[in-house]
Design a protein around this motif. Structure first.
Motif, PDB file in Angstrom:
ATOM      1  N   THR A   1      50.438  38.015  22.048  1.00 43.87           N
ATOM      2  CA  THR A   1      51.470  38.147  21.044  1.00 43.87           C
ATOM      3  C   THR A   1      51.620  39.610  20.683  1.00 43.87           C
ATOM      4  O   THR A   1      50.713  40.209  20.133  1.00 43.87           O
ATOM      5  CB  THR A   1      51.118  37.340  19.778  1.00 43.87           C
TER       6      THR A   1
ATOM      7  N   GLY B   1      48.776  33.578  15.374  1.00 45.86           N
ATOM      8  CA  GLY B   1      49.758  34.186  14.495  1.00 45.86           C
ATOM      9  C   GLY B   1      49.248  35.473  13.891  1.00 45.86           C
ATOM     10  O   GLY B   1      48.049  35.619  13.627  1.00 45.86           O
TER      11      GLY B   1
ATOM     12  N   ASP C   1      50.842  38.843  11.171  1.00 52.34           N
ATOM     13  CA  ASP C   1      51.943  39.498  10.487  1.00 52.34           C
ATOM     14  C   ASP C   1      51.400  40.672   9.698  1.00 52.34           C
ATOM     15  O   ASP C   1      50.225  40.685   9.301  1.00 52.34           O
ATOM     16  CB  ASP C   1      52.671  38.526   9.540  1.00 52.34           C
TER      17      ASP C   1
ATOM     18  N   ARG D   1      48.202  28.510  12.574  1.00 46.46           N
ATOM     19  CA  ARG D   1      49.202  28.813  13.591  1.00 46.46           C
ATOM     20  C   ARG D   1      50.137  29.971  13.276  1.00 46.46           C
ATOM     21  O   ARG D   1      50.676  30.597  14.202  1.00 46.46           O
ATOM     22  CB  ARG D   1      50.045  27.554  13.848  1.00 46.46           C
ATOM     23  N   ALA D   2      50.411  30.235  12.020  1.00 42.89           N
ATOM     24  CA  ALA D   2      51.437  31.235  11.709  1.00 42.89           C
ATOM     25  C   ALA D   2      51.145  31.914  10.386  1.00 42.89           C
ATOM     26  O   ALA D   2      50.520  31.336   9.494  1.00 42.89           O
ATOM     27  CB  ALA D   2      52.817  30.582  11.679  1.00 42.89           C
TER      28      ALA D   2
ATOM     29  N   SER E   1      58.995  27.612  15.045  1.00 43.94           N
ATOM     30  CA  SER E   1      59.255  28.890  14.390  1.00 43.94           C
ATOM     31  C   SER E   1      60.440  28.759  13.453  1.00 43.94           C
ATOM     32  O   SER E   1      61.381  28.009  13.723  1.00 43.94           O
ATOM     33  CB  SER E   1      59.543  29.968  15.453  1.00 43.94           C
TER      34      SER E   1
ATOM     35  N   SER F   1      59.877  30.840  19.405  1.00 42.01           N
ATOM     36  CA  SER F   1      60.025  31.816  18.330  1.00 42.01           C
ATOM     37  C   SER F   1      61.489  32.204  18.164  1.00 42.01           C
ATOM     38  O   SER F   1      62.258  32.189  19.134  1.00 42.01           O
ATOM     39  CB  SER F   1      59.186  33.065  18.643  1.00 42.01           C
TER      40      SER F   1
ATOM     41  N   SER G   1      56.582  34.717  21.302  1.00 41.05           N
ATOM     42  CA  SER G   1      57.077  35.233  20.033  1.00 41.05           C
ATOM     43  C   SER G   1      58.035  36.379  20.249  1.00 41.05           C
ATOM     44  O   SER G   1      57.939  37.103  21.245  1.00 41.05           O
ATOM     45  CB  SER G   1      55.896  35.687  19.157  1.00 41.05           C
TER      46      SER G   1
END
Length: 267
Positions: free
Chosen positions: A8, A52, A54, A93-94, A182, A223, A265
Motif C-alpha cells: 500500500t 490500512g 493514514d 482494515r482501514a 472503500s 479503493s 488502494s
C-alpha cells in the motif's frame, strides 16, 4: 498513486520532502526520503500484514493497522512507530484521520470501531456504539469527513454513519448487497463507495440516499479517491483502474503492472 497487491503506497508532499509509506505482507513500513531517492525500511516487530494506513493533514501523525490486532502509531512522520493493544486480536482494515485534526477512526472485523483523539496514543472502543448499525459485520472502509461526521462500509453492502463523533451510528441503504471495501467523501454531501463485482454507489446528501453508478466492470474495486467532486479514481483486481470524469466512469488503461495484479488502494 496506485497501490499494488500486498503493498500500500501513500505518498504526499511535505515541504520539499516526499514522505511515502508502504505496508507489506512482511509487515515492514518504508519511508522514501527527498525526491524518492532512498527507501528506508522500518521493521515493525510483527509478521502480520498491514491493511490500512493514514496520516494527519500535517503528516506528523500516522496510524497503521492490520492483521491480528496490529495497531501502530507515529508522531514523527513515520520515522518511528509505537504499539497499541487497543484492537486486541481483531484484524483492523482501514484508518481515517479527520482533516486538520488528531482525531481518527480505525475499523475492522466483526464491526470493530476504534477512535482516537490524540493521534493514536489512546483509543476509545466504539464497537458497542456501532453494533446495532453494523450488525457485527466486517467493516473494510472508513472516512472521517470531520471530527463529528464519519462513514464506514463493509460486508453485504453495509454502510453506516455517525454525526456525533461515533457516539451513535445508524444504517444507510447503500443500494447494493455487494461487500464494500472503500468509501470517500469530497465534502459533507458528495461521497462514493466501491466494492465487490465492480459495485460503485454514490450519494449527494451525505449518505441519506445512495444510488448505483455503472462502473463498466465486474472486477472487485478495492479503493476510491476523488479530487473535488468531479474527478476521481477507483482501483481494484486485475489491474482495474476506473476514471470518473464528466459524470461517468471510464476505463483507464493500466499497462505498467502485470495482468492479474490487484490494485489495493489509490490516494
Amino acid at each position: 498513486h496506485f497501490n499494488i497487491h500486498n503493498m500500500t503506497f501513500s505518498t504526499r508532499s511535505l515541504r520539499s520532502t516526499v514522505v511515502t509509506f508502504i505496508s507489506v505482507a512482511a509487515a515492514i513500513l518504508f519511508s522514501a526520503q527527498p525526491a524518492l531517492a532512498v527507501w528506508v525500511g522500518m521493521p515493525t516487530g510483527t509478521t502480520s500484514p498491514f491493511y490500512g494506513i493514514d496520516m494527519s493533514t500535517d503528516e506528523l501523525l500516522g496510524i497503521a493497522a492490520g492483521g491480528n490486532g496490529i495497531l501502530k502509531w507515529s508522531t514523527d512522520s513515520g520515522r518511528t512507530w509505537n504499539n497499541s493493544t487497543a484492537a486486541g486480536s481483531v484484524t483492523m482494515r482501514a484508518v481515517s484521520f479527520a482533516p486538520n485534526s488528531r482525531t481518527a477512526w480505525v475499523v475492522g472485523a466483526t464491526g470493530k470501531v476504534l477512535k482516537t483523539t490524540d493521534g493514536g496514543a489512546n483509543f476509545i472502543d466504539q464497537t458497542a456504539n456501532a453494533s446495532a448499525a453494523s450488525g457485527g459485520l466486517a467493516l473494510y472502509g472508513v472516512f472521517a469527513v470531520n471530527e463529528s461526521r464519519v462513514h464506514a462500509v463493509g460486508s453485504n453492502g453495509k454502510a453506516i454513519r455517525s454525526d456525533n463523533g461515533g457516539a451513535t451510528w445508524y444504517n444507510q441503504n447503500s443500494q447494493t448487497p455487494n461487500t464494500l471495501y472503500s468509501v470517500y467523501f469530497a465534502n459533507t454531501s458528495n461521497g462514493w463507495a466501491v466494492g465487490a463485482g465492480g459495485a460503485i454507489t454514490t450519494t449527494v446528501n451525505g449518505g441519506e440516499d445512495w444510488a448505483i453508478q455503472q462502473s463498466g466492470t465486474t472486477e472487485t474495486l478495492r479503493s476510491v479517491f476523488f479530487l473535488g467532486s468531479t474527478y476521481g479514481f477507483a482501483v481494484g483486481d486485475n489491474r482495474t483502474v476506473k476514471l470518473y470524469s464528466v459524470s461517468q466512469w471510464q476505463t483507464y488503461p493500466m499497462t505498467a503492472v502485470p495482468a492479474g495484479t490487484s490494485l489495493q488502494s489509490v490516494d
